[in-house]
Design an enzyme around this catalytic site. Structure first.
Site, mmCIF file in Angstrom:
data_model
loop_
_atom_site.group_PDB
_atom_site.id
_atom_site.type_symbol
_atom_site.label_atom_id
_atom_site.label_comp_id
_atom_site.label_asym_id
_atom_site.label_seq_id
_atom_site.Cartn_x
_atom_site.Cartn_y
_atom_site.Cartn_z
ATOM 1 N N GLU A 147 0.826 -1.206 0.000
ATOM 2 C CA GLU A 147 0.000 0.000 0.000
ATOM 3 C C GLU A 147 0.861 1.258 0.000
ATOM 4 O O GLU A 147 0.548 2.244 -0.674
ATOM 5 C CB GLU A 147 -0.928 0.007 1.217
ATOM 6 N N ASP A 294 -4.278 -9.833 -8.722
ATOM 7 C CA ASP A 294 -4.697 -8.936 -9.800
ATOM 8 C C ASP A 294 -3.600 -8.058 -10.392
ATOM 9 O O ASP A 294 -3.274 -8.142 -11.574
ATOM 10 C CB ASP A 294 -5.870 -8.069 -9.339
ATOM 11 N N GLU A 388 -18.587 -6.513 -2.548
ATOM 12 C CA GLU A 388 -17.224 -7.000 -2.435
ATOM 13 C C GLU A 388 -17.071 -8.401 -3.007
ATOM 14 O O GLU A 388 -16.010 -8.752 -3.512
ATOM 15 C CB GLU A 388 -16.778 -6.996 -0.973
ATOM 16 N N GLU A 406 -12.364 0.232 -9.619
ATOM 17 C CA GLU A 406 -11.924 -0.646 -10.710
ATOM 18 C C GLU A 406 -12.940 -0.724 -11.855
ATOM 19 O O GLU A 406 -12.551 -0.797 -13.030
ATOM 20 C CB GLU A 406 -11.638 -2.055 -10.177
#
EC number: 3.2.1.113
Length: 942
Positions: A147, A294, A388, A406
């Site tokens: 992050e 991803d 989610e 996204e």
């Protein structure tokens, strides 16, 4: 996802060692806008309407950014419901979600380049000055390496990229002298100790001040990390090396990528979710394109675009071929086992895979991108936001939505590739839903539950970094942006890095490490971009023709056969395998089938039946996989049967001035009183009862008459409280937890049980709020005195709330809503129940699962076991068909979240979950590749 842009056109060849301009133009696009060749399958949107929507995005960003700066800065993030900043250590811990917070004004840094894209250059200059003046990167705090890299390092580099661009233009940032780059370099060196492992894979966390392993660092003992955590570093680290000339950053990121590539499963060319950073063993062996993996795929392709190293493209193409062979089941993308890629690992999808259509556009594979995007859009139209996680029959699996960008990202790229105005309408829907359901007075609040419309007190930095950037670019014309966006590539956090970095400070040898590990078949690699005749073959309605069959896939279609049973289709004439929903322990034929699948049945002393699978005892490999599938179904079936005993959450919506329905609080239901799912909602002003605990006759009946009474939890039974306020004339009741600091953000909700007596005399609705949510109402009373709320099964449309007479037009509750439990029933659950874990604070970036123990056996080696109580065995094969997502009839019922219920006899939510044994506890603990492994949702690495 990112766009890098534009090139001279479609279809020119590219040599394997092309100069950066050709490499970038070709790989990064296969995305040249097709607007000029698209005769619009949908009605074109006028420039005036696009400009209006673009201005609306600007106003929304101002609302979010302005409230952060006013109420939260210099804190990392804004808490939009309570209008204050979230500071690490000063708020109740949300677990690994908080690892993104480093006391470095995260939202401001993450928003820097968004300000420039949105033409807010003066605000950008002011923001850069604030960062340089106020931000400290030397804090004693443990943060996520992943992050911190994508948000902070990426934010500083993106800000630097646009600062030097503005300086070159001569109007703004004339004073700038690479200060943001120096901060980025300082942060880069602080992250480097994380790579001190034998494999070169970084530790998942690091202390900004003390690094790794020192006693005061409080980190460095981890053994596992997710694939994306280790594989999403190359863009930022390489850019830092190219900007500064310090090659060490790019070297470390390349080494991590090389190691992941070497450790891929060779027969399937897939990678797992979690890997041991010391040994390189796969800890989680399921594979997909969502959480945990991803951006690893994303960065392989974009590393080729930015750096011009074709080994990255070869690796991406190898993985992409495996994805389309095993994981892609249009329009779905379902996880599989890396060792058994023909076998699905789970029956639901997570929201993070919504980036993948955009990546497919960058690859040039348009058709599957359109299909998956349209499926996701149909889910959004049903729930207003993308949950989610959702099942293959499109029911809600995890109900949270932290305002993820996204899907907006993929919408933007599909519009850039097709020019189809349909995607402008999709973007318009996203804007409307954000304003209608997520907007609150102090910003935009994440959705706690998309089914009820309840909010969570969080506004993540990625919402400002990505969502507004993609939405604005979707509606903007080229002249609306002050620089050429096609000269840049977007990182996974949508930060901008210039393509000219490809030829700057190239000291890393372009050694093709891919060929060291495998001989690649180049037959499926295209070194040219497809031209428009391939993407849109002489048909102006091409994209529309792909979307059309999917229009009703969510509401009316049952995706039968989606779960892979490929082997069954090849066994002509063979009986279909035994399904868990049909199994009967007393049926000799079923027992024989179990034996053939390597599954044995054991009768336990307590009356339960235990199923154990030994794959090596199966009659064949196909039978072994059928047995594994049967065990997975049995676990899901048993878990689902437990869930069906639970009531869904309810909503408390503040409808008076100045809230007007914008604040929605998640509330626990009661197993007695008026059922809000079957009757009209209750609306009224709130008043505190006296005594506040409501355990005796009220001394202020005139104050609560005709109102909704507020009561404190504790000292007597819930039903007793309800009777006392009902006798005083209250039209409803809200019980507020007496455990200070409790919150639905960090604790599972629960149902209020009856007192073991007949509770039919209680006619008013009763809801439960944790302390944090309750304090929002109490604070509103102190400030505004008259506070009106709505008690309902889910949040109502704000337009209807402003005109109560419109409420009669509301649709009635579904007949399929689960009934109230009996008044006497008291439900208790173990705190270790994974279904309860679904209600814990949602992850922020990733839906990372609990790690599998190191050295776990492969599916073929392990013993699978499931315990089934006699009451859980189906005596009628027609029962429970709706409770399983594997075949059976389609149902519109959403999976309801599980809330443990409690009696008032123990008012501490931390110790009152009870000790009732769960039939599947042992299998959930022992079976390391359980398809429900993601349910714990306790890590935040992605």
């Amino acid at each position: 996802m990112s766009e890098a842009g534009g090139g001279p056109g479609w279809g020119f060849p590219v040599p394997q060692r092309a100069p950066w301009s050709l490499v970038a133009a070709t790989a990064a696009l296969c995305l040249v806008s097709a607007t000029s060749v698209w005769p619009a399958g949908a009605a074109p949107m006028s420039r005036e309407e696009r400009q209006k929507l673009g201005n609306q995005v600007l106003e929304m960003f101002d609302h979010a950014y302005g409230n952060y700066m006013e109420h939260a800065y210099p804190a990392d993030e804004l808490m939009p419901l309570t209008c204050r900043g979230r500071v690490r250590g000063q708020e109740p811990s949300r677990g690994d979600v908080d690892d993104a917070l480093g006391k470095f004004s995260l939202t401001l840094i993450d928003s820097l380049d968004t300000l420039v894209v949105l033409n807010k250059t003066k605000e950008f200059e002011d923001a850069v000055r604030k960062v340089l003046r106020d931000v400290n990167l030397d804090n004693d705090v443990v943060v996520s390496v992943f992050e911190t890299n994508i948000r902070v390092l990426g934010g500083l580099l993106g800000g630097h990229s646009l600062a030097i661009m503005l300086k070159e233009k001569g109007e703004y940032m004339q004073w700038y002298n690479d200060e943001l780059l120096q901060m980025a370099k300082q942060l880069g060196y602080k992250l480097l100790p994380a790579f001190n492992t034998t494999s070169g894979l970084p530790y998942p966390r690091i202390n900004l001040k003390f690094g790794i392993r020192k006693p005061e660092a409080r980190t460095g003992t981890e053994t596992d990390t997710c694939t994306a955590c280790a594989g999403t570093l190359i863009l930022e680290f390489a850019a830092l090396s190219r900007f500064t000339g310090a090659t060490i950053f790019e070297e470390y990121a390349r080494k991590a990528l090389d190691f992941l590539w070497e450790k891929r499963q060779r027969s399937s060319n897939l990678v797992g979710v979690t890997i041991n950073i010391h040994t390189g063993d796969w800890v989680r062996k399921d594979s997909g394109v969502g959480a945990g993996i991803d951006s690893y795929y994303e960065y392989l392709l974009k590393a080729y675009v930015l750096l011009g190293d074709d080994s990255f493209l070869e690796r991406f193409n190898t993985h992409y071929d495996a994805i389309m062979r095993y994981i892609s089941q249009p329009p779905l993308l379902l996880d599989v086992h890396i060792h058994k890629p023909m076998l699905n690992a789970r029956t639901w999808m997570d929201a993070l895979l919504a980036f993948f259509p955009g990546l497919q556009v960058l690859k040039g594979d348009i058709r599957p991108a359109i299909e998956t995007h349209e499926m996701l859009y149909q889910v959004i139209k049903k729930h207003n936001f993308l949950p989610e996680a959702f099942t293959i029959d499109f029911r809600v699996h995890w109900a949270q939505h932290p305002l993820r960008p996204e899907f907006a990202e993929s919408t933007y790229f599909l519009y850039k590739a097709t020019g189809d105005p349909y995607y402008l309408e999709v973007g318009k829907t996203l804007i409307e839903n954000l304003n209608k359901y997520a907007r609150v007075p102090c910003g935009f609040a994440a959705m706690k539950d998309v089914r009820t419309g309840s909010h969570e007190d969080r506004m993540d930095s990625f919402f400002l970094a990505e969502m507004f950037k993609y939405l604005y670019l979707l509606f903007a014309d080229k002249e609306d942006i002050i620089f050429d966006i096609e000269d840049y590539i977007f990182t996974t956090e949508a930060h901008l890095l210039p393509l000219w970095l490809s030829t700057t400070n190239q000291s890393i040898p372009k050694k093709n490490t891919t060929s060291e590990y495998t001989e690649l078949d180049d037959s499926n690699f295209d070194w040219t971009c497809p031209n428009t005749q391939i993407l849109f073959p002489n048909d102006p309605l091409y994209a529309q023709s792909i979307r059309e069959p999917l229009k009703n896939v969510v509401d009316k279609s049952c995706p039968r056969g989606i779960i892979r049973v490929r082997e069954e289709s090849f066994r002509s004439g063979a009986k279909p395998p035994l399904r868990a929903r049909d199994f009967m322990a007393t049926n000799p034929e079923h027992l024989e089938i179990l034996k053939k699948m390597g599954v044995s049945l054991i009768h336990l002393k307590d009356g339960r039946v235990q199923l154990v699978q030994h794959a090596i005892q199966a009659a064949s490999s196909i039978d072994a996989e059928d047995g594994l599938r049967f065990m997975q179904e049995m676990i899901e079936l048993s878990s689902q049967q437990q869930k069906e005993q639970q009531l869904p959450p309810r909503a408390v919506q503040i409808v008076s001035h100045p809230f007007f329905g914008r604040v929605v609080l998640t509330a626990g239901p009661a197993q007695f009183g008026l059922d809000l799912s079957k009757h009209k909602e209750t609306r009224g002003f709130v008043a505190s009862s006296k005594p506040y605990n409501g355990c005796s006759e009220l001394t202020n009946p005139e104050a609560v008459m005709g109102k909704i009474a507020l009561i404190q939890r504790g000292q007597c039974m819930f039903a007793e409280k309800a009777r006392n306020i009902q006798n005083a004339g209250a039209i409803g009741g809200i019980v507020i937890d007496d455990n200070e600091g409790s919150s639905s953000d960090t604790a599972p909700l629960f149902q209020m049980a009856g007192d073991g007596k007949d509770t039919d005399d209680i006619k008013i609705p009763m809801l439960f709020l944790f302390s944090k949510e309750g304090s929002i109402i109490l604070d509103a009373i102190r400030e505004y005195e008259d506070v009106e709320v709505l008690l309902s099964d889910k949040a109502k449309d704000r337009a209807i709330l402003k005109d109560p007479e419109m409420e009669s037009e509301e649709q009635p509750s579904s007949e399929n809503d689960p009934p109230n439990q009996s008044a006497e029933q008291i439900i208790t659950s173990s705190s270790q129940d994974p279904d309860l874990a679904e209600q814990a604070a949602p992850e922020e970036r990733a839906l990372s699962p609990p790690p599998e123990p190191a050295g776990a056996p492969s599916p073929a080696e392990m013993d699978n076991a499931a315990n089934i109580s006699p009451s859980e065995q189906n005596s009628d094969p027609t029962e429970n068909h709706e409770s399983t997502s594997l075949g059976g009839e389609c149902t519109d019922l959403d999976d309801q979240p599980q809330e443990p219920s409690e009696t008032e006899e123990d008012s501490n939510p931390n110790v009152s979950w009870g000790q009732k044994a769960q039939p599947i506890d042992s299998i959930l603990a022992d079976w390391n590749e359980d398809i429900e492994a993601f349910e714990m949702m306790e890590k935040d690495e992605l």
